[in-house]
Design a protein around this motif. Structure first.
Motif, PDB file in Angstrom:
ATOM      1  N   ASN A  31       0.822  -1.222   0.000  1.00 19.49           N
ATOM      2  CA  ASN A  31       0.000   0.000   0.000  1.00 19.49           C
ATOM      3  C   ASN A  31       0.850   1.264   0.000  1.00 19.49           C
ATOM      4  N   ASN A  32       1.901   1.269   0.823  1.00 13.84           N
ATOM      5  CA  ASN A  32       2.718   2.478   0.934  1.00 13.84           C
ATOM      6  C   ASN A  32       3.436   2.779  -0.380  1.00 13.84           C
ATOM      7  N   ASP A  69      -7.119  -0.459  13.030  1.00 10.36           N
ATOM      8  CA  ASP A  69      -6.630  -1.845  13.089  1.00 10.36           C
ATOM      9  C   ASP A  69      -6.711  -2.385  14.514  1.00 10.36           C
TER      10      ASP A  69
HETATM   11  C1  LIG Z   1       1.186  -1.235  13.929  1.00 12.03           C
HETATM   12  C2  LIG Z   1       0.605  -1.307  12.532  1.00 12.03           C
HETATM   13  C3  LIG Z   1       1.252  -0.652  11.497  1.00 12.03           C
HETATM   14  C4  LIG Z   1       0.725  -0.671  10.207  1.00 12.03           C
HETATM   15  N1  LIG Z   1       1.351   0.006   9.209  1.00 12.03           N
HETATM   16  C5  LIG Z   1       0.778   0.071   7.990  1.00 12.03           C
HETATM   17  C6  LIG Z   1       1.351   0.874   6.957  1.00 12.03           C
HETATM   18  O1  LIG Z   1       2.388   1.510   7.110  1.00 12.03           O
HETATM   19  N2  LIG Z   1       0.705   0.897   5.755  1.00 12.03           N
HETATM   20  C7  LIG Z   1      -0.439   0.189   5.516  1.00 12.03           C
HETATM   21  O2  LIG Z   1      -0.966   0.262   4.410  1.00 12.03           O
HETATM   22  N3  LIG Z   1      -0.976  -0.591   6.463  1.00 12.03           N
HETATM   23  C8  LIG Z   1      -0.402  -0.660   7.693  1.00 12.03           C
HETATM   24  N4  LIG Z   1      -0.973  -1.447   8.659  1.00 12.03           N
HETATM   25  C9  LIG Z   1      -2.087  -2.334   8.291  1.00 12.03           C
HETATM   26  C10 LIG Z   1      -3.386  -1.600   8.180  1.00 12.03           C
HETATM   27  O3  LIG Z   1      -3.921  -1.380   9.454  1.00 12.03           O
HETATM   28  C11 LIG Z   1      -4.371  -2.407   7.327  1.00 12.03           C
HETATM   29  O4  LIG Z   1      -4.498  -3.700   7.854  1.00 12.03           O
HETATM   30  C12 LIG Z   1      -3.882  -2.538   5.905  1.00 12.03           C
HETATM   31  O5  LIG Z   1      -3.529  -1.285   5.376  1.00 12.03           O
HETATM   32  C13 LIG Z   1      -4.997  -3.142   5.025  1.00 12.03           C
HETATM   33  O6  LIG Z   1      -4.436  -3.371   3.791  1.00 12.03           O
HETATM   34  P1  LIG Z   1      -5.293  -4.005   2.610  1.00 12.03           P
HETATM   35  O7  LIG Z   1      -6.475  -3.068   2.438  1.00 12.03           O
HETATM   36  O8  LIG Z   1      -4.368  -4.006   1.450  1.00 12.03           O
HETATM   37  O9  LIG Z   1      -5.671  -5.366   3.092  1.00 12.03           O
HETATM   38  C14 LIG Z   1      -0.466  -1.417   9.959  1.00 12.03           C
HETATM   39  C15 LIG Z   1      -1.101  -2.072  11.017  1.00 12.03           C
HETATM   40  C16 LIG Z   1      -0.571  -2.029  12.294  1.00 12.03           C
HETATM   41  C17 LIG Z   1      -1.261  -2.745  13.417  1.00 12.03           C
END
Ligand SMILES: Cc1cc2nc3c(=O)[nH]c(=O)nc-3n(C[C@H](O)[C@H](O)[C@H](O)COP(=O)(O)O)c2cc1C
Length: 140
Positions: A31-32, A69
């Protein structure tokens, strides 16, 4: 779009395991990359400390997703700044384990030597993250 840096701390949910961490980093990188966001994520058994850098709207998009999340709770914003250049530009997202942080770094930033990101200011958090992510950190 203004370049921004966002740093937050949160508490790790009780049932988070290594698979969750791998999955977080995998989706974060994907995603990033699409959004031009870069950064780093530090995990201790108790806490997350994360820095996100990128365009203002993109960083906010990612942060709002992260806030929802269930794998963490009590997310607390430590720093949100407009920046002229990135400090954490090497990775879309990279995981750093607290167990690999050397003792001297914890002594440098924390009163009790324990990694507790709720105890430090946003500016200090940025310096701590810089130290943890620096190439020679593990050898110090
Ligand atoms: C501590 C933590 C850090 C996260 N960092 C990121 C992040 O930098 N970028 C991101 O897209 N998702 C991050 N996530 C996950 C998101 O909460 C989410 O699950 C994800 O973006 C969903 O991606 P999807 O829609 O491709 O399944 C993080 C989750 C946690 C718990």
């Amino acid at each position: 779009m203004f370049l921004t840096r966002l740093i937050y701390a949160s508490k790790v949910a009780a049932d988070v395991n290594r698979d969750d961490l791998d999955q977080i980093i995998e989706s974060a990188c994907k995603n990033n990359a699409e959004l031009g966001v870069t950064g780093a994520l530090v995990f201790s058994n108790k806490y997350f400390l994360q820095v996100l850098e990128g365009g203002r709207s993109e960083v906010n998009t990612v942060y709002h997703k992260i806030l929802a999340d269930k794998r963490h709770y009590e997310p607390t914003l430590l720093d949100y700044s407009e920046i002229s250049q990135r400090m954490f530009h090497e990775w879309e997202m990279k995981l750093f384990l607290e167990t690999n942080i050397n003792r001297k770094t914890n002594i440098k930033y924390f009163s009790q030597e324990n990694f507790d990101p709720y105890e430090i200011s946003g500016k200090t958090a940025a310096k701590l993250l810089q130290d943890i992510t620096s190439k020679d950190h593990m050898e110090k």
